[in-house]
Design a protein around this motif. Structure first.
Motif, mmCIF file in Angstrom:
data_model
loop_
_atom_site.group_PDB
_atom_site.id
_atom_site.type_symbol
_atom_site.label_atom_id
_atom_site.label_comp_id
_atom_site.label_asym_id
_atom_site.label_seq_id
_atom_site.Cartn_x
_atom_site.Cartn_y
_atom_site.Cartn_z
ATOM 1 N N HIS A 127 0.820 -1.211 0.000
ATOM 2 C CA HIS A 127 0.000 0.000 0.000
ATOM 3 C C HIS A 127 0.855 1.262 0.000
ATOM 4 O O HIS A 127 0.343 2.352 0.243
ATOM 5 C CB HIS A 127 -0.914 0.010 1.230
ATOM 6 C CG HIS A 127 -1.768 -1.213 1.361
ATOM 7 N ND1 HIS A 127 -2.776 -1.504 0.470
ATOM 8 C CD2 HIS A 127 -1.761 -2.230 2.254
ATOM 9 C CE1 HIS A 127 -3.362 -2.638 0.822
ATOM 10 N NE2 HIS A 127 -2.760 -3.103 1.898
ATOM 11 N N ALA A 128 2.135 1.096 -0.228
ATOM 12 C CA ALA A 128 3.037 2.242 -0.190
ATOM 13 C C ALA A 128 4.100 2.093 -1.262
ATOM 14 O O ALA A 128 4.985 1.251 -1.128
ATOM 15 C CB ALA A 128 3.686 2.344 1.195
ATOM 16 N N PRO A 129 4.041 2.870 -2.327
ATOM 17 C CA PRO A 129 5.030 2.747 -3.398
ATOM 18 C C PRO A 129 6.431 3.099 -2.933
ATOM 19 O O PRO A 129 6.621 3.715 -1.877
ATOM 20 C CB PRO A 129 4.529 3.740 -4.454
ATOM 21 C CG PRO A 129 3.693 4.714 -3.703
ATOM 22 C CD PRO A 129 3.062 3.932 -2.590
ATOM 23 N N LEU A 130 7.410 2.703 -3.726
ATOM 24 C CA LEU A 130 8.813 2.954 -3.377
ATOM 25 C C LEU A 130 9.077 4.428 -3.087
ATOM 26 O O LEU A 130 9.838 4.764 -2.183
ATOM 27 C CB LEU A 130 9.709 2.481 -4.529
ATOM 28 C CG LEU A 130 9.856 0.969 -4.698
ATOM 29 C CD1 LEU A 130 10.307 0.639 -6.110
ATOM 30 C CD2 LEU A 130 10.831 0.412 -3.680
ATOM 31 N N SER A 131 8.445 5.301 -3.846
ATOM 32 C CA SER A 131 8.703 6.734 -3.716
ATOM 33 C C SER A 131 8.250 7.314 -2.384
ATOM 34 O O SER A 131 8.679 8.401 -1.995
ATOM 35 C CB SER A 131 8.021 7.499 -4.862
ATOM 36 O OG SER A 131 6.622 7.238 -4.864
ATOM 37 N N PHE A 155 9.498 -4.465 -10.325
ATOM 38 C CA PHE A 155 9.035 -3.495 -9.332
ATOM 39 C C PHE A 155 10.193 -2.698 -8.731
ATOM 40 O O PHE A 155 10.147 -1.472 -8.631
ATOM 41 C CB PHE A 155 8.265 -4.228 -8.224
ATOM 42 C CG PHE A 155 7.627 -3.319 -7.209
ATOM 43 C CD1 PHE A 155 6.345 -2.828 -7.402
ATOM 44 C CD2 PHE A 155 8.305 -2.947 -6.046
ATOM 45 C CE1 PHE A 155 5.757 -1.991 -6.465
ATOM 46 C CE2 PHE A 155 7.733 -2.107 -5.110
ATOM 47 C CZ PHE A 155 6.450 -1.629 -5.316
ATOM 48 N N PHE A 156 11.262 -3.399 -8.332
ATOM 49 C CA PHE A 156 12.349 -2.742 -7.608
ATOM 50 C C PHE A 156 13.417 -2.138 -8.520
ATOM 51 O O PHE A 156 14.069 -1.164 -8.147
ATOM 52 C CB PHE A 156 12.985 -3.722 -6.620
ATOM 53 C CG PHE A 156 12.076 -4.145 -5.514
ATOM 54 C CD1 PHE A 156 11.600 -3.223 -4.604
ATOM 55 C CD2 PHE A 156 11.673 -5.474 -5.381
ATOM 56 C CE1 PHE A 156 10.738 -3.602 -3.571
ATOM 57 C CE2 PHE A 156 10.821 -5.853 -4.367
ATOM 58 C CZ PHE A 156 10.347 -4.927 -3.469
ATOM 59 N N GLY A 157 13.622 -2.730 -9.701
ATOM 60 C CA GLY A 157 14.563 -2.171 -10.648
ATOM 61 C C GLY A 157 15.917 -1.855 -10.038
ATOM 62 O O GLY A 157 16.544 -2.691 -9.396
ATOM 63 N N SER A 158 16.364 -0.624 -10.214
ATOM 64 C CA SER A 158 17.702 -0.226 -9.771
ATOM 65 C C SER A 158 17.860 -0.155 -8.265
ATOM 66 O O SER A 158 18.979 -0.047 -7.759
ATOM 67 C CB SER A 158 18.061 1.138 -10.381
ATOM 68 O OG SER A 158 17.132 2.127 -9.956
#
Length: 324
Positions: free
Chosen positions: A248-252, A318-321
């Protein structure tokens, strides 16, 4: 962009017909209320995503179906810890989240020392990862939906393949440093969720009690669970990471997203929790049972590697770099 080779139209048509037939057969038996074990139909695995991190796709000759989309909105279990720590005369609020097999023991040990100024003095249950226990003096609570606002936050992630294979070795494997108590519970549940009978399990090589899984059955079970979009029901040790802290909380939204191997992970944690850091001894104490070297040295078969690729692809996307 690198070129991608696709199966011929004729082959794709044949695979599509085979897949549709399998679905129809399964639907027929379900409607007839006949009990049977779900079988996975091997279809062409088309690599449609080029990763920027250390993901390797399955060899071209391995055939697997594409996994269905998963709706995470039904997941309601709490994921993150909200901490309220006295810093001088003021109480400081922070949010901390880390998944099982992401270095939770290391982080919990460091967090306890940061807050209380001493190492964890207890043995036995409740374990250090249970921040709800009285041993943490009521400083934290577990939240479902996270209200970030201006609250500093800290989340830990781990290379998805390393984590899945680490969970295998410590929770369901047939030899090595396995938690026998956890294995006795997790193996039957994993097989049941996948729709596999217990005859697929093995006997531990050391003669210990209960059943265990080899790599092939373990990865087959996880793949079948993902094929049925049941990954939300997995034990937290096998649950994809993007369905945990980031559900419920994006990386940003997070102040810090790091790995346990980061050379400044401890100082970042200290800064989030206390609002200050001495800037010394910034790496976390690593208490992993298994290491990256152990994961990369494993020799998986082509089909096992393909299944591992498939069930972790969403996490790499989803996590990428952030994993670098």
């Amino acid at each position: 962009m690198p070129s991608i080779s696709f199966p011929s139209t004729k082959k794709l048509s044949l695979y599509a017909v085979s897949f549709c037939c399998a679905i129809l057969v399964r639907t027929y038996y379900n409607n007839k209320r006949v009990s049977f074990t779900l079988s996975v139909v091997d279809l062409p695995f088309v690599s449609y995503f080029i990763s920027t991190v250390n993901e390797s796709f399955a060899p071209a000759e391995v055939i697997l179906p594409l996994l269905p989309r998963f709706n995470s909105s039904a997941l309601t279990e709490p994921t993150a810890w909200t901490l309220n720590v006295l810093n001088g005369t003021e109480e400081r609020k922070s949010i901390v989240c880390y998944c099982a097999k992401c270095g939770s023991t290391s982080i919990s040990n460091e967090l306890y020392e940061i807050i209380f100024g001493k190492t964890w003095p207890y043995t036995g249950k409740p374990w250090i990862q249970d921040l709800n226990s009285k041993r943490w003096k009521g400083l934290s609570k577990k939240d479902w939906k996270i209200d970030f606002g201006k609250t500093p936050s800290f989340a830990v992630i781990r290379d998805p393949k390393e984590r899945i294979m680490s969970a295998f070795r410590s929770k369901v494997g047939c030899q090595g440093s396995v938690d026998i108590s956890d294995r006795s519970r997790m193996v039957p549940k994993l097989l049941r969720l996948a729709g596999l009978p217990t005859k697929f399990a093995s006997n531990p090589l050391d003669g210990s009690s209960g059943l265990c899984l080899n790599e092939t059955v373990y990865l087959q079970a996880l793949f079948m669970i993902h094929m049925q979009a049941l990954q939300g029901k997995l034990n937290v040790h096998f649950l994809p990471q993007h369905l945990h802290c980031f559900r419920h909380a994006p990386l940003s939204n997070w102040t810090v997203v790091t790995t346990v191997e980061s050379p400044k992970a401890r100082c970042d944690l200290e800064l989030v929790v206390l609002g200050k850091s001495a800037g010394k001894n910034c790496s976390l104490i690593k208490l992993h049972v298994t290491s990256k070297k152990a994961r990369t040295s494993e020799a998986l078969s082509a089909i096992d590697e393909a299944r591992l690729d498939a069930i972790t692809r969403k996490e790499y996307q989803f996590f990428g770099s952030y994993l670098n």
